[in-house]
Motif scaffolding. Sequence first.
Motif: not given
Length: 329
Positions: A48-57, A72-90
């Motif tokens: 289980v992994c967490i990544i901050t600063g993930a929204s930049s294309p 093969g990670a079980r779960a990944i949290y992709i996190c950022d302060f802005n650009a929610p549309q980029n997080l959705s695309s990612l």
Amino acid sequence: MTAPRKVWPQYPTSTSAPSSTPPSSSTALPTLRTVAPSTPSTRLQNLVCIITGASSPLGIGRATAHQFVLAGARAIYICDFNAPQNLSSLQAELESLPSFLTIPSSPNASKTRRPEIHTRLFDAADEAAVKAVVNDAIERYGRLDVFFANAGIVGTHKLFTSISSSEFLSTLRTNVLSVFLAMKYAAPAMRLKSSHKTEPGGSIIATSSVAGLRSNAGSTDYSASKAAVLSLVQSTCYQLAGSGVRVNAILPGLIETGMTALVFEGARKRGTEAKVGQLNPMGRAGVADEVARVAMFLASAESSYVNGQGWAVDGGLSAGLPWVRGKLA
């Protein structure tokens, strides 16, 4: 004798935006430039992994998320302060990638499934938010294995005498406090044991910079913040002695990301792209995927004896003093 210049790695791109139609709130991401084969593996099986600063294309966070899925990670949290549309695309992009993730379905059998991708919109320097995402991982999966504290800003491009106190502290808040909070909450969570995790341990990875090692690689506030990140890594690894939790930093050199995009765009307009990165022995700048491969290694058990280190990914820039190509005496 001057070696011929190589501007970019030439390995064919292997990952891009998903072919399926993404959610209406999403925007298409540019093709991710890769420099080596991206073959699904089991290096992060069920972690289980967490990544901050993930929204930049163009960012290191996005490239690393790709590597974590493929491993093969079980779960990944992709996190950022802005650009929610980029997080959705990612999220849609990551869910389309192949994976060797296997989940036990019975005592004698398992089934293959895709990793679960969670998006979180928060400030990486917000203590309550960092605590909440770590707690969510524990409540959902009974474990946290990797925290990649990658969020950061470029700082101010000013002479140090022109930087205000508030500007200086703002840079340190984003670049240093965010890493401290990741360590503060991830380390205890990684030490927890449960039915899903029988041995304590984990890997905390922080994004520092060669600017934290040498001058002239960034502004005063940025350089100070990245030096502080490396110091945090070195001090906390000793305080976590015997816990099974490792703490390391990655120190990128000149990498084409959202933070450095203006440099590359300007050089392309002027026709001087070949000069970008010319001061390092590789004679070129890097791409996010080259940093992501190191993050993958540090996240996996393959780096089990690597702890408290700052790993420069800079084409050799920090290995020596500046020199003029072809004029070395």
